[in-house]
Write an enzyme that holds these catalytic residues in place. Sequence first.
Site, PDB file in Angstrom:
ATOM      1  N   ARG A  46       7.008  -9.424  13.660  1.00 29.44           N
ATOM      2  CA  ARG A  46       7.991  -8.831  12.746  1.00 29.44           C
ATOM      3  C   ARG A  46       8.794  -9.897  12.010  1.00 29.44           C
ATOM      4  O   ARG A  46       9.488  -9.601  11.040  1.00 29.44           O
ATOM      5  CB  ARG A  46       8.912  -7.858  13.504  1.00 29.44           C
ATOM      6  CG  ARG A  46       9.772  -7.011  12.578  1.00 29.44           C
ATOM      7  CD  ARG A  46      10.391  -5.805  13.280  1.00 29.44           C
ATOM      8  NE  ARG A  46      10.910  -6.119  14.589  1.00 29.44           N
ATOM      9  CZ  ARG A  46      12.042  -6.795  14.815  1.00 29.44           C
ATOM     10  NH1 ARG A  46      12.778  -7.218  13.821  1.00 29.44           N
ATOM     11  NH2 ARG A  46      12.427  -7.036  16.056  1.00 29.44           N
ATOM     12  N   ASP A 172       6.545  -6.022 -10.797  1.00 29.91           N
ATOM     13  CA  ASP A 172       5.400  -5.536 -10.034  1.00 29.91           C
ATOM     14  C   ASP A 172       4.171  -6.095 -10.754  1.00 29.91           C
ATOM     15  O   ASP A 172       3.827  -5.654 -11.850  1.00 29.91           O
ATOM     16  CB  ASP A 172       5.398  -4.004 -10.006  1.00 29.91           C
ATOM     17  CG  ASP A 172       4.272  -3.441  -9.154  1.00 29.91           C
ATOM     18  OD1 ASP A 172       3.224  -4.107  -9.029  1.00 29.91           O
ATOM     19  OD2 ASP A 172       4.433  -2.319  -8.627  1.00 29.91           O
ATOM     20  N   LYS A 197      -4.458  -3.270  -3.813  1.00 34.16           N
ATOM     21  CA  LYS A 197      -5.242  -3.206  -5.042  1.00 34.16           C
ATOM     22  C   LYS A 197      -6.099  -4.473  -5.195  1.00 34.16           C
ATOM     23  O   LYS A 197      -6.925  -4.728  -4.345  1.00 34.16           O
ATOM     24  CB  LYS A 197      -4.306  -2.964  -6.227  1.00 34.16           C
ATOM     25  CG  LYS A 197      -3.309  -1.814  -5.993  1.00 34.16           C
ATOM     26  CD  LYS A 197      -3.979  -0.467  -5.759  1.00 34.16           C
ATOM     27  CE  LYS A 197      -3.061   0.589  -5.158  1.00 34.16           C
ATOM     28  NZ  LYS A 197      -1.738   0.713  -5.753  1.00 34.16           N
TER      29      LYS A 197
HETATM   30  C1  LIG Z   1      -0.476   1.121  -5.433  1.00 31.16           C
HETATM   31  C2  LIG Z   1       0.644   0.517  -6.142  1.00 31.16           C
HETATM   32  C3  LIG Z   1       1.886   0.305  -5.503  1.00 31.16           C
HETATM   33  C4  LIG Z   1       2.168   0.797  -4.102  1.00 31.16           C
HETATM   34  O1  LIG Z   1       1.453   0.105  -3.164  1.00 31.16           O
HETATM   35  P1  LIG Z   1       1.018   0.688  -1.739  1.00 31.16           P
HETATM   36  O2  LIG Z   1       0.196  -0.427  -1.198  1.00 31.16           O
HETATM   37  O3  LIG Z   1       0.272   1.960  -1.985  1.00 31.16           O
HETATM   38  O4  LIG Z   1       2.272   0.930  -0.953  1.00 31.16           O
HETATM   39  C5  LIG Z   1       2.884  -0.331  -6.214  1.00 31.16           C
HETATM   40  N1  LIG Z   1       2.705  -0.726  -7.494  1.00 31.16           N
HETATM   41  C6  LIG Z   1       1.538  -0.526  -8.130  1.00 31.16           C
HETATM   42  C7  LIG Z   1       1.402  -0.984  -9.549  1.00 31.16           C
HETATM   43  C8  LIG Z   1       0.469   0.086  -7.492  1.00 31.16           C
HETATM   44  O5  LIG Z   1      -0.669   0.285  -8.154  1.00 31.16           O
END
Ligand SMILES: *Cc1c(COP(=O)(O)O)cnc(C)c1O
Length: 382
Positions: A46, A172, A197
């Site tokens: 953790r 992001d 992703k």
């Molecule tokens: C899938 C996604 C997330 C969230 O991620 P998880 O791994 O599903 O928690 C955040 N931002 C983008 C652009 C995503 O495609």
Amino acid sequence: MKKKGVHSKCVHDGEIRDEQFGGAVSPIYMATSYPFLGYLPKRYPRYFNTPNQEAIGKKIAVLENAEAALPFGSGIAAISTALLAFLKKGDHVVFQNEIYGGAHNFVVKEFVDYGIEYDFTDGVDVANFEAKIKENTKVIYIETPSNPLLTITDIKAVAGLAKKYGLISMIDNTFASPINQTPLDLGIDISIHSATKYLGGHSDILAGAVAGSQEYMDKVFQKGINFGGNLSDFMAYLLERSIKTLALRVEKHNANAQVLAEYLQAHPLIKKVYYPGLKNHPNHQIAKAQMHGFGGMMSFELRSDLDAIAFQKALRMIKPSMSLAGVESTILMPSVTSHALLSAQERAEIGISDHLLRFSVGIENQEDIINDIEQAFKKVKV
Ligand SMILES: *Cc1c(COP(=O)(O)O)cnc(C)c1O
């Protein structure tokens, strides 16, 4: 020694040398218990500091050109921890309108309980962000390219605005991956990934990551150990394995998507294609300046006399799928999935019609992807 190229970084950076047996790959250390005799570090999963967590953190930091990075158990764990590391009661955040649905949900459902204020604004024109900045604003948060319409936000301009007002800038960076975009080079403070992703890339890992300066990552670490969103060692190992081919995969995603976008744009059954690599994308020039490649994600709108659901059902190789960015091509209809909770009018206002399809272009042979679309068109054409 000369600086390594990106493929070599993907393969080697952060790896753990197997001193015991000389094996070719990082060993997996599953221990949750390490000696504690008063000296540091106190190793504990953790605390993000087991050997495999440190290995994957180093690899992601190198790819993001960041001083440090931490691996999380999901993209949302990364996003929520990063935001709350810099926000407290009474603070205010400016978000770009088009952010990932789960991130949007986190903000609108949770922030009220924490007493954190926010505004959403259109990210295409950077002046919109400035107009929303208030005395108590602490963070600007963007996502580019965005989901599902692949809008492009000017990263350098946003980072400059944040500096001017003394704010923390966050992005992001999931859709681009660190291969196509390195936001810290453009002045962004914190870069976040859903590693589910492209970093994972094989539709079998749920993970996230946050990258930034050591100073900022210390703050994220302090929140992270309290929220408990760390990545498990087994997943850290799998993610390391995946990232070895990240640059290779992303190059192929980029090349395939460009060909597919041009093919779809020229197709009489397609009304519109949203892809930053197309010259007629409204922010193609900004994308070209800030991205090293245009990515594997796009959206396209079928002609309105075609049935989008029947089209998806008619596909043989391309899979209808909620997620994205795997080696396989997948397709999704935002109007009945990510944006199903909006009314038809709300969807129309933000450009999401019932004929819009989000397309995650895989690494298959280009002609096989095109052939699949062609045979599906033949089946649904009226
Ligand atoms: C899938 C996604 C997330 C969230 O991620 P998880 O791994 O599903 O928690 C955040 N931002 C983008 C652009 C995503 O495609």
